[in-house]
Design a protein around this motif. Structure first.
Motif, short mmCIF file in Angstrom:
data_model
loop_
_atom_site.label_atom_id
_atom_site.label_comp_id
_atom_site.label_asym_id
_atom_site.label_seq_id
_atom_site.Cartn_x
_atom_site.Cartn_y
_atom_site.Cartn_z
N ALA A 134 0.82 -1.20 0.17
CA ALA A 134 -0.04 0.22 0.11
C ALA A 134 0.87 1.09 -0.05
O ALA A 134 0.49 2.06 -0.58
CB ALA A 134 -0.93 -0.12 1.30
N LEU A 135 1.92 1.13 0.87
CA LEU A 135 2.93 2.48 0.58
C LEU A 135 3.60 2.70 -0.81
O LEU A 135 3.49 3.85 -1.06
CB LEU A 135 3.93 2.39 1.79
CG LEU A 135 5.04 3.35 1.81
CD1 LEU A 135 4.26 4.75 2.19
CD2 LEU A 135 5.93 3.15 2.72
N ARG A 136 3.75 1.78 -1.23
CA ARG A 136 4.43 1.64 -2.56
C ARG A 136 3.46 2.11 -3.48
O ARG A 136 3.78 3.05 -4.24
CB ARG A 136 5.02 0.34 -3.05
CG ARG A 136 6.36 -0.15 -2.51
CD ARG A 136 6.66 -1.41 -2.90
NE ARG A 136 7.80 -2.06 -2.31
CZ ARG A 136 9.20 -1.46 -2.43
NH1 ARG A 136 9.26 -0.50 -3.40
NH2 ARG A 136 10.25 -2.08 -1.93
N ALA A 137 2.25 1.67 -3.63
CA ALA A 137 1.24 2.19 -4.47
C ALA A 137 0.92 3.58 -4.18
O ALA A 137 0.64 4.28 -5.02
CB ALA A 137 -0.06 1.24 -4.10
N ALA A 138 0.68 3.87 -2.94
CA ALA A 138 0.52 5.61 -2.71
C ALA A 138 1.56 6.31 -3.16
O ALA A 138 1.11 7.49 -3.75
CB ALA A 138 0.15 5.80 -1.27
N VAL A 139 2.65 5.99 -2.99
CA VAL A 139 3.90 6.89 -3.46
C VAL A 139 3.97 6.84 -4.91
O VAL A 139 4.09 8.14 -5.25
CB VAL A 139 5.48 6.37 -2.72
CG1 VAL A 139 6.45 6.96 -3.34
CG2 VAL A 139 5.24 6.41 -1.20
N SER A 140 3.70 5.86 -5.50
CA SER A 140 3.55 5.82 -7.02
C SER A 140 2.46 6.60 -7.56
O SER A 140 2.64 7.35 -8.39
CB SER A 140 3.44 4.36 -7.47
OG SER A 140 3.22 4.40 -8.82
N ALA A 141 1.13 6.48 -6.61
CA ALA A 141 0.13 7.29 -7.40
C ALA A 141 0.38 8.92 -7.11
O ALA A 141 -0.04 9.72 -8.07
CB ALA A 141 -1.17 6.95 -6.37
N VAL A 142 1.10 9.32 -6.05
CA VAL A 142 1.45 10.71 -6.02
C VAL A 142 2.24 11.04 -6.97
O VAL A 142 2.12 12.44 -7.65
CB VAL A 142 2.01 11.00 -4.29
CG1 VAL A 142 2.57 12.44 -4.15
CG2 VAL A 142 0.84 10.69 -3.29
N ARG A 143 3.21 10.26 -7.33
CA ARG A 143 4.39 10.74 -8.12
C ARG A 143 3.94 10.70 -9.87
O ARG A 143 4.19 11.76 -10.50
CB ARG A 143 5.55 9.74 -8.13
CG ARG A 143 6.26 10.12 -6.80
CD ARG A 143 7.71 9.42 -6.54
NE ARG A 143 8.45 9.71 -5.39
CZ ARG A 143 8.80 8.96 -4.60
NH1 ARG A 143 9.15 7.65 -4.97
NH2 ARG A 143 9.56 9.51 -3.56
N ALA A 144 2.84 9.82 -9.94
CA ALA A 144 2.33 9.76 -11.08
C ALA A 144 1.43 11.07 -11.43
O ALA A 144 1.25 11.37 -12.63
CB ALA A 144 1.23 8.47 -11.42
N SER A 145 0.85 11.46 -10.39
CA SER A 145 -0.05 12.97 -10.52
C SER A 145 0.87 14.08 -10.37
O SER A 145 0.06 15.22 -10.60
CB SER A 145 -1.14 12.61 -9.37
OG SER A 145 -0.62 12.95 -8.07
N ALA A 146 2.05 14.04 -10.08
CA ALA A 146 2.92 15.26 -10.24
C ALA A 146 3.31 15.84 -11.48
O ALA A 146 3.22 15.23 -12.37
CB ALA A 146 3.99 15.02 -9.38
#
Length: 150
Positions: A138-150
Motif C-alpha cells: 500500500a505504501l508503494r502504491a500510494a507513493v507511486s500514485a502521488v508521483r504519477a499525478s505530479a
C-alpha cells in the motif's frame, strides 16, 4: 526533492496486533508494522506518520487534519469500521490526495459481512490478504500514485 508526507491510519483493535487472532493477523505488533513502514518510507523518500485509535470520532478528526496539514497520501486499515462506518467514509471523501485501503487478511475470503467496504468507491485502490506486506504494498502504491499525478 522533499519527502512525501504519508499518513497511516490504523483502526479499531489494531493496538492488539500480536495478541489478537494470530491465525488471521499473525504475531506482528503494531509497533513492528510501523517500523517496517518507516524503513520502506525512507527508501521511497516518504515520511510515514502513523495514527491508531479505537474511537471513530478521533479517526475522523485525524482525517480532517490530513486535509489541511500537507499530507500527500493516506493509507487506511480501518478494521471493522471498513464495513459500516459512513462517518469515516465521508471524512475520507473530503481528501483530495490518493487514499489506499489495506487489510492484512483477505476480507473477501472471510465472513460475508467483511466482503463489503464502504470506502471502496472513494479510495484509489485496495490491497488485502498479504499480512504485513499489505502495508508495504500500500505504501508503494500510494507513493507511486502521488508521483504519477505530479
Amino acid at each position: 526533492m522533499r519527502a512525501l508526507q504519508v499518513l497511516m491510519l490504523h483502526g479499531i483493535n489494531h493496538n492488539m496486533f500480536g495478541k489478537r487472532d494470530p491465525a488471521q493477523y499473525g504475531t506482528i505488533t503494531l509497533a513492528e508494522i510501523d517500523q517496517q513502514l518507516q524503513t520502506l518510507g525512507r527508501e521511497l523518500n516518504a515520511e510515514v506518520t502513523s495514527f491508531q485509535t479505537n474511537a471513530e470520532s478521533e479517526m475522523c478528526e485525524r482525517i480532517h487534519a490530513a486535509f489541511q496539514d500537507g499530507t500527500d497520501a493516506v493509507l487506511i486499515n480501518a478494521g471493522a469500521w471498513t464495513h459500516y462506518s459512513y462517518g469515516i467514509r465521508d471524512a475520507l471523501a473530503i481528501l483530495t490526495v490518493p487514499v489506499v485501503e489495506l487489510h492484512m487478511s483477505n476480507i473477501h475470503a472471510r465472513e460475508p459481512f467483511r466482503h463489503t467496504s464502504v470506502f471502496a468507491d472513494i479510495v484509489k485502490g485496495q490491497i488485502c490478504g498479504f499480512g504485513v506486506d499489505s502495508y508495504l504494498l500500500a505504501l508503494r502504491a500510494a507513493v507511486s500514485a502521488v508521483r504519477a499525478s505530479a
